[in-house]
Design an enzyme around this catalytic site. Structure first.
Site, PDB file in Angstrom:
ATOM      1  N   ARG A  61       0.822  -1.221   0.000  1.00  0.00           N
ATOM      2  CA  ARG A  61       0.000   0.000   0.000  1.00  0.00           C
ATOM      3  C   ARG A  61       0.847   1.259   0.000  1.00  0.00           C
ATOM      4  O   ARG A  61       0.380   2.322  -0.427  1.00  0.00           O
ATOM      5  CB  ARG A  61      -1.002  -0.031   1.154  1.00  0.00           C
ATOM      6  CG  ARG A  61      -2.109  -1.072   0.941  1.00  0.00           C
ATOM      7  CD  ARG A  61      -3.121  -1.033   2.051  1.00  0.00           C
ATOM      8  NE  ARG A  61      -2.539  -1.308   3.347  1.00  0.00           N
ATOM      9  CZ  ARG A  61      -2.325  -2.517   3.856  1.00  0.00           C
ATOM     10  NH1 ARG A  61      -2.652  -3.585   3.151  1.00  0.00           N
ATOM     11  NH2 ARG A  61      -1.785  -2.675   5.038  1.00  0.00           N
ATOM     12  N   GLU A  98       4.425  -9.377  15.205  1.00  0.00           N
ATOM     13  CA  GLU A  98       3.825  -9.789  16.475  1.00  0.00           C
ATOM     14  C   GLU A  98       4.150 -11.262  16.750  1.00  0.00           C
ATOM     15  O   GLU A  98       4.522 -11.632  17.854  1.00  0.00           O
ATOM     16  CB  GLU A  98       2.313  -9.569  16.413  1.00  0.00           C
ATOM     17  CG  GLU A  98       1.656  -9.663  17.769  1.00  0.00           C
ATOM     18  CD  GLU A  98       0.175  -9.315  17.698  1.00  0.00           C
ATOM     19  OE1 GLU A  98      -0.316  -8.977  16.614  1.00  0.00           O
ATOM     20  OE2 GLU A  98      -0.472  -9.399  18.761  1.00  0.00           O
TER      21      GLU A  98
END
Ligand code: AMP
Length: 176
Positions: A61, A98
């Site tokens: 993006r 994460e």
């Protein structure tokens, strides 16, 4: 196009791509000409007169904002990509997610030593992606002049991981 008008077009999508994540969907900004134009102008404004010669966009993006930013600044575009996408010699940087790690790459000749580079992405979250991109560009000797994003998730404190590089965000979300 005001910051509030751009903010109103960024949609929260709960539990995407996995449970517990609130995904920030920027596609309505891209789809609205005035919003897209205003977002690009606001992202580049602080860097307009800083003699930027390359704009590095982070897959995927980030590309959508980095390309028009580069064109308007009169700069070249550098893709920062996931492994296996760039065809020539690359340099790479691992960074923490994460769960687990990921890798980003640039072509080894993507920026010349001392070249002034602006980094562009859509969202600054924990800052790991941007920090890895700064490392990559510094590795090839580039002068990283700034990082600009459409949306900063302030509650994740990504800015604190960005060492010695000015950070600019158009919209800030502190709600967590
Ligand atoms: P981070 O490395 O945590 O700063 O994550 C930044 C990258 O992940 C950017 O390239 C974003 O496109 C993407 N990202 C992280 N969190 C979100 C979110 N909540 N919504 C949309 N994109 C996100």
């Amino acid at each position: 196009m005001t910051e509030a008008a751009i903010r109103a077009l960024i949609r929260d999508v709960p539990d995407f791509p996995t449970a517990g994540i609130i995904y920030k969907d920027i596609t309505p900004v891209l789809a609205d000409h005035a919003a897209f134009d205003g977002a690009v102008e606001a992202m580049l404004a602080p860097f307009r007169d800083l003699a930027i010669s390359k704009v590095a966009g982070i897959e995927a993006r980030g590309f959508m904002f980095a390309a028009p930013v580069a064109a308007r600044l009169g700069a070249g575009f550098v893709p920062v990509r996931k492994p296996g996408k760039l065809p020539r010699q690359v340099v790479e940087q691992e960074y923490d997610l994460e769960y687990g790690t990921d890798v980003l790459q640039i072509h080894a000749d993507a920026a010349a030593p001392g070249e002034r580079v602006l980094i562009v992405d859509d969202v600054l979250a924990t800052g790991g992606t941007a920090a890895a991109t700064i490392e990559l560009l510094r590795h090839v000797g580039a002068d990283v002049v700034g990082l600009t994003v459409l949306l900063e998730l302030e509650f994740l404190h990504g800015r604190q991981r960005i060492d010695g590089v000015p950070v600019h965000s158009v919209v800030r979300d502190g709600s967590g």
